[in-house]
Write an enzyme that holds these catalytic residues in place. Sequence first.
Site: not given
Length: 324
Positions: A40, A151, A171, A174-176, A210, A250
């Site tokens: 983006s 999102y 990279t 944690q959620f990803e 993270s 990013d």
Amino acid sequence: MGILNLGNNPCSLESKALIDQEISYEIEMNDTPRVLSIQSHVVSGYVGNKSATLPLQLLGFDVDVINSVQFSNHTGYKVTKGPILSDTDLDELIQGLAINGLDTYSHLLTGYIGSPQVLNRIASLVSDLKSKNPHLIYVCDPVMGDNGKLYVRSELLPIYKELVTIADIITPNQFEVELLTDKKVSTIEDAWDAIDILHQRGCKTVVISSTEFGNDDYLVAMASSHADGHRRALTINIPKLPTSFTGTGDLFAALILAWMHKTNNLKSALENSINTLQAVLKKTWDYAKAVGDSRHNMELKLVQSKNLIENPQRVVFAVDVNKS
């Protein structure tokens, strides 16, 4: 034809020095790594390509950018305006680069891409770029969500699951990681198991930017490389600041790319990246406290952090973890 003898002629010696300088300059230019960064862009502020480009340039990389979106500002503001790149737009840009012989890169970096059609095109782009340079490193930041919230469109998830099989470095947060592996990550051992799954799917280096496995004072980042039969696993504690920022993921992905290239050492790359990120965030937070904690004042202070990016001071250190 006579033999040219420079002798002790000052003019001749000066000419030779200029020739040597030009040759040295040409070699240096040819050795400069080139990154194609697709993510983006915002007119005002620092996320996506605006967050990644300057740090990469300061660390010695030429950076070509393709903007997956071109927004007035990031979506945390009241209003966001601007166009979204289509797969046709992307194809035209890639074709223009290829026709002019401008598509030889050392690295490909991808971040936020909101369109499934564009994300699908990335897989064939990786193949195209590696046909030009088999040593190209693909760094994929699978930007999908955070803190349990998705999102991007759900159609992107299966595409990202395929992309990580051809990425050299990923990279995720944690959620990803949970999204990519279909595994709930509730403990640090869960996270290592998920990292193993990603290695088994083909990704050589996984860096979780993270996790919530720290305490009130720090977060934990995790990194693992698995190549040529050798495994290295690391954790590093990230001191918490009492606020949140945009563009940090990013910036982190760009720093990992840069320092992995410069050091070829996972521990050094992780330490330099985390310490740089922390220094930039602290400078941003100190500024915001001094002038007012608004969204605009909380934009990353990258220009003001030039020396911190070029010469990171190691304050926190990574710890090796015994993983087979």
